[in-house]
Scaffold this motif. Sequence first.
Motif, PDB file in Angstrom:
ATOM      1  N   LEU A 125      61.421  32.999  34.710  1.00  0.00           N
ATOM      2  CA  LEU A 125      61.289  31.542  34.777  1.00  0.00           C
ATOM      3  C   LEU A 125      60.116  31.055  33.925  1.00  0.00           C
ATOM      4  O   LEU A 125      60.170  29.978  33.333  1.00  0.00           O
ATOM      5  CB  LEU A 125      61.124  31.106  36.236  1.00  0.00           C
ATOM      6  CG  LEU A 125      62.382  31.323  37.079  1.00  0.00           C
ATOM      7  CD1 LEU A 125      62.130  30.983  38.544  1.00  0.00           C
ATOM      8  CD2 LEU A 125      63.541  30.481  36.549  1.00  0.00           C
ATOM      9  N   ALA A 181      72.808  34.562  43.034  1.00  0.00           N
ATOM     10  CA  ALA A 181      74.090  35.276  43.020  1.00  0.00           C
ATOM     11  C   ALA A 181      74.926  34.881  41.806  1.00  0.00           C
ATOM     12  O   ALA A 181      75.924  35.522  41.509  1.00  0.00           O
ATOM     13  CB  ALA A 181      74.855  34.986  44.299  1.00  0.00           C
ATOM     14  N   PHE A 182      74.532  33.818  41.103  1.00  0.00           N
ATOM     15  CA  PHE A 182      75.342  33.350  39.990  1.00  0.00           C
ATOM     16  C   PHE A 182      75.323  34.377  38.856  1.00  0.00           C
ATOM     17  O   PHE A 182      74.271  34.887  38.484  1.00  0.00           O
ATOM     18  CB  PHE A 182      74.819  32.006  39.480  1.00  0.00           C
ATOM     19  CG  PHE A 182      75.795  31.299  38.598  1.00  0.00           C
ATOM     20  CD1 PHE A 182      76.684  30.399  39.150  1.00  0.00           C
ATOM     21  CD2 PHE A 182      75.846  31.540  37.237  1.00  0.00           C
ATOM     22  CE1 PHE A 182      77.604  29.745  38.343  1.00  0.00           C
ATOM     23  CE2 PHE A 182      76.764  30.896  36.435  1.00  0.00           C
ATOM     24  CZ  PHE A 182      77.638  29.988  36.993  1.00  0.00           C
ATOM     25  N   PRO A 183      76.501  34.707  38.319  1.00  0.00           N
ATOM     26  CA  PRO A 183      76.561  35.742  37.294  1.00  0.00           C
ATOM     27  C   PRO A 183      76.102  35.241  35.927  1.00  0.00           C
ATOM     28  O   PRO A 183      76.908  34.843  35.101  1.00  0.00           O
ATOM     29  CB  PRO A 183      78.051  36.109  37.259  1.00  0.00           C
ATOM     30  CG  PRO A 183      78.745  34.861  37.694  1.00  0.00           C
ATOM     31  CD  PRO A 183      77.832  34.183  38.664  1.00  0.00           C
ATOM     32  N   ILE A 184      74.812  35.261  35.695  1.00  0.00           N
ATOM     33  CA  ILE A 184      74.303  34.830  34.398  1.00  0.00           C
ATOM     34  C   ILE A 184      73.193  35.795  34.002  1.00  0.00           C
ATOM     35  O   ILE A 184      72.490  36.324  34.866  1.00  0.00           O
ATOM     36  CB  ILE A 184      73.797  33.369  34.485  1.00  0.00           C
ATOM     37  CG1 ILE A 184      73.390  32.845  33.106  1.00  0.00           C
ATOM     38  CG2 ILE A 184      72.655  33.236  35.452  1.00  0.00           C
ATOM     39  CD1 ILE A 184      72.998  31.389  33.137  1.00  0.00           C
ATOM     40  N   PRO A 212      59.884  24.639  40.262  1.00  0.00           N
ATOM     41  CA  PRO A 212      59.796  24.410  41.703  1.00  0.00           C
ATOM     42  C   PRO A 212      59.593  25.726  42.451  1.00  0.00           C
ATOM     43  O   PRO A 212      59.638  26.796  41.851  1.00  0.00           O
ATOM     44  CB  PRO A 212      61.159  23.801  42.048  1.00  0.00           C
ATOM     45  CG  PRO A 212      62.071  24.254  40.970  1.00  0.00           C
ATOM     46  CD  PRO A 212      61.249  24.541  39.759  1.00  0.00           C
ATOM     47  N   MET A 250      68.158  28.526  28.562  1.00  0.00           N
ATOM     48  CA  MET A 250      68.285  27.171  29.107  1.00  0.00           C
ATOM     49  C   MET A 250      67.029  26.336  28.830  1.00  0.00           C
ATOM     50  O   MET A 250      67.072  25.123  28.839  1.00  0.00           O
ATOM     51  CB  MET A 250      68.489  27.205  30.618  1.00  0.00           C
ATOM     52  CG  MET A 250      69.731  27.938  31.066  1.00  0.00           C
ATOM     53  SD  MET A 250      71.216  27.009  30.748  1.00  0.00           S
ATOM     54  CE  MET A 250      72.424  27.977  31.662  1.00  0.00           C
ATOM     55  N   GLY A 251      65.909  27.015  28.598  1.00  0.00           N
ATOM     56  CA  GLY A 251      64.674  26.303  28.303  1.00  0.00           C
ATOM     57  C   GLY A 251      64.769  25.478  27.035  1.00  0.00           C
ATOM     58  O   GLY A 251      63.979  24.558  26.819  1.00  0.00           O
ATOM     59  N   TYR A 258      59.070  21.906  34.623  1.00  0.00           N
ATOM     60  CA  TYR A 258      58.788  21.916  36.056  1.00  0.00           C
ATOM     61  C   TYR A 258      59.319  23.192  36.669  1.00  0.00           C
ATOM     62  O   TYR A 258      60.488  23.531  36.492  1.00  0.00           O
ATOM     63  CB  TYR A 258      59.441  20.683  36.678  1.00  0.00           C
ATOM     64  CG  TYR A 258      59.491  20.654  38.201  1.00  0.00           C
ATOM     65  CD1 TYR A 258      58.352  20.879  38.962  1.00  0.00           C
ATOM     66  CD2 TYR A 258      60.686  20.358  38.855  1.00  0.00           C
ATOM     67  CE1 TYR A 258      58.407  20.827  40.343  1.00  0.00           C
ATOM     68  CE2 TYR A 258      60.747  20.293  40.241  1.00  0.00           C
ATOM     69  CZ  TYR A 258      59.606  20.536  40.978  1.00  0.00           C
ATOM     70  OH  TYR A 258      59.674  20.479  42.345  1.00  0.00           O
ATOM     71  N   GLU A 279      65.137  27.686  45.255  1.00  0.00           N
ATOM     72  CA  GLU A 279      66.241  26.773  45.010  1.00  0.00           C
ATOM     73  C   GLU A 279      67.242  27.255  43.960  1.00  0.00           C
ATOM     74  O   GLU A 279      68.187  26.557  43.635  1.00  0.00           O
ATOM     75  CB  GLU A 279      65.690  25.402  44.586  1.00  0.00           C
ATOM     76  CG  GLU A 279      64.461  25.059  45.396  1.00  0.00           C
ATOM     77  CD  GLU A 279      64.233  23.584  45.558  1.00  0.00           C
ATOM     78  OE1 GLU A 279      65.190  22.816  45.445  1.00  0.00           O
ATOM     79  OE2 GLU A 279      63.084  23.209  45.806  1.00  0.00           O
ATOM     80  N   LEU A 280      67.047  28.460  43.442  1.00  0.00           N
ATOM     81  CA  LEU A 280      67.911  28.949  42.381  1.00  0.00           C
ATOM     82  C   LEU A 280      68.981  29.870  42.970  1.00  0.00           C
ATOM     83  O   LEU A 280      68.700  30.656  43.848  1.00  0.00           O
ATOM     84  CB  LEU A 280      67.028  29.710  41.392  1.00  0.00           C
ATOM     85  CG  LEU A 280      67.582  30.062  40.038  1.00  0.00           C
ATOM     86  CD1 LEU A 280      66.497  29.799  39.003  1.00  0.00           C
ATOM     87  CD2 LEU A 280      67.994  31.493  39.973  1.00  0.00           C
ATOM     88  N   ASP A 281      70.212  29.760  42.498  1.00  0.00           N
ATOM     89  CA  ASP A 281      71.304  30.584  43.015  1.00  0.00           C
ATOM     90  C   ASP A 281      71.284  31.950  42.336  1.00  0.00           C
ATOM     91  O   ASP A 281      71.826  32.130  41.260  1.00  0.00           O
ATOM     92  CB  ASP A 281      72.651  29.886  42.782  1.00  0.00           C
ATOM     93  CG  ASP A 281      73.804  30.709  43.327  1.00  0.00           C
ATOM     94  OD1 ASP A 281      73.551  31.763  43.939  1.00  0.00           O
ATOM     95  OD2 ASP A 281      74.958  30.296  43.154  1.00  0.00           O
ATOM     96  N   ARG A 295      61.309  30.807  30.458  1.00  0.00           N
ATOM     97  CA  ARG A 295      62.045  29.557  30.256  1.00  0.00           C
ATOM     98  C   ARG A 295      61.074  28.393  30.054  1.00  0.00           C
ATOM     99  O   ARG A 295      61.293  27.527  29.206  1.00  0.00           O
ATOM    100  CB  ARG A 295      62.959  29.291  31.461  1.00  0.00           C
ATOM    101  CG  ARG A 295      63.873  28.116  31.269  1.00  0.00           C
ATOM    102  CD  ARG A 295      64.888  28.010  32.375  1.00  0.00           C
ATOM    103  NE  ARG A 295      64.292  27.534  33.606  1.00  0.00           N
ATOM    104  CZ  ARG A 295      64.983  27.383  34.743  1.00  0.00           C
ATOM    105  NH1 ARG A 295      66.261  27.687  34.790  1.00  0.00           N
ATOM    106  NH2 ARG A 295      64.383  26.942  35.826  1.00  0.00           N
ATOM    107  N   VAL A 337      58.005  14.513  38.741  1.00  0.00           N
ATOM    108  CA  VAL A 337      59.220  14.861  37.997  1.00  0.00           C
ATOM    109  C   VAL A 337      60.241  13.725  38.055  1.00  0.00           C
ATOM    110  O   VAL A 337      61.067  13.568  37.162  1.00  0.00           O
ATOM    111  CB  VAL A 337      59.854  16.147  38.565  1.00  0.00           C
ATOM    112  CG1 VAL A 337      61.107  16.508  37.809  1.00  0.00           C
ATOM    113  CG2 VAL A 337      58.867  17.276  38.514  1.00  0.00           C
TER     114      VAL A 337
END
Lengths: 289, 246
Positions: free
Chosen positions: B144, B84-87, B76, B95-96, B74, B80-82, B147, B52
């Motif tokens: 994911l 708790a983020f409000p999305i 992973p 986002m893809g 990619y 590693e993804l948050d 995406r 990558v």
Amino acid sequence: MIYEALLAPFVEFEFMRRALVGALALALAAGPIGVFLMLRRMSLTGDAMAHAILPGAAIGFLVSGLWLPALTLGGFVAGVAVALASGLVTRLTRLGEDASLAAFYLVSLALGVTIVSMRGSNVDLMHVLFGTVLALDDGALLLIGAIATVTLGALALMYRPLVLECVDPVFLGSVSRAGGVVHLAFLVLVVANLVGGFQALGTLLAVGLMMLPAASARFWARDVTGMIAVATAVGMASGAVGLLLSYHWELPAGPAIILVAGGAYLVSLLVGPERGLLRLAFPGRHLEA
Amino acid sequence: MAATAIRFENVTLGYGRHPAVHHLAGEIAPGSLTAIVGPNGAGKSTLLKGVVGALKPLQGRITLSTGARTRIAYLPQASELDRAFPISIYDLVAMGLWGSRGLFGGIGRADRPRIEAAIAAVGLSGFESRAIGTLSGGQMQRALFARLLLQDAPLILLDEPFTAIDAKTTADLLGLVRRWHDEDRTVVTVLHDIEMVRGTFPRTMLIARELVAHGETDVVLRPENLLEARRMVEAANDRAPICAQA
């Protein structure tokens, strides 16, 4: 009666109008900045950076007295320098970001207070630490307005990578090199807004208009857009209500604004529909699915 | 199309001065479906990070025929993804489209059918407006994958995509991997489930810090190779001598 309480102070006194415009402009940009600081778990970073502005502003003060451009430039340079330096220390050594920021801001705060005291009086020190929202001149208002304008424009431009950098930095890294640039640009915006807030609220309270509305918004809205709207509204309302309280009850204006924002936070914490304390205590009976 | 999708030339990747992947060479053909297998600490994830571009080789070169980084999709390891983020799921999947829209390009009503189709393809229809924090581990992995679908990349890298995922979800997502293979995309997946590799992945790269074997899965996964992979030196050693080939 309502006119006397809510409008008369602003209609009759120019300094109140100036303070109101300044507070509204500050809240406009501080809302979204605060929300992103909170979502990036950088709330205390903002606080530390606010302290870091002090020695720069103090050197400006030493050179020129309370001359706005020197204070602003000094504060901005010092804030960005500390943000970069602590970021660099974090990246290169084993010291975590919290520890390296704490180290830098403590030194900055002590240095700043020392420098101001070398030449100025305690009044000057109070001025630098807590601001003078009731004495904003044209230059200060223009500065605050300009910073708010640039901030909103920049946030609109980098909104997508900024959100993505918070949610999934590895993904952003795999599709784009924008991550580092965006992070840096965001830090610069934070410092710029702290420098703007510093004119009105001083180095110690400037962060208040960022973090308290943002923390309140978390209890009302579910997504980022909603949080930004709520945070901005809470910030603006705190500015107006705080000024009125300070006028009627003869409270110091800056702290009054922050106290109102603090009150908004406590109320949100208590009754906010998004996991506020009351909602947690009385969740209602569970659903079928 | 070029003859190779990924070329490893004497690649050493590592952290500090300690190699996690040591003098690896090999080629991955375009349109191939390759599993990367090896014991824990063998350098599998590190190798993907090298491809990558998140990690620069200490020595050697990794060349991609796909060129620009936006053409790699990619995934992973999940941590590693948050969360708790409000999305919302919808926004996360959307986002893809980054590869085709970039920083500033609009994502609007015209893209809605594609995004919804991707969400439907992973079986998450009806979940669009849910926040990502409310999803189970398996549902998150489905999102994911949606995406990844939208990224529409010729080269797809997956790092342990089926860890802690139930059988049904694994089967569904494995179906997507096969679909990508049928569409002639190059897929490289880090896996630890040898039976799954035998069942689905025609090619395998067996590594244990160094390359043990690379080629047809049936040949690579012979007992003697697996045994050799297990003999790998486990820990980084601060007193290790400087590598003679460095």
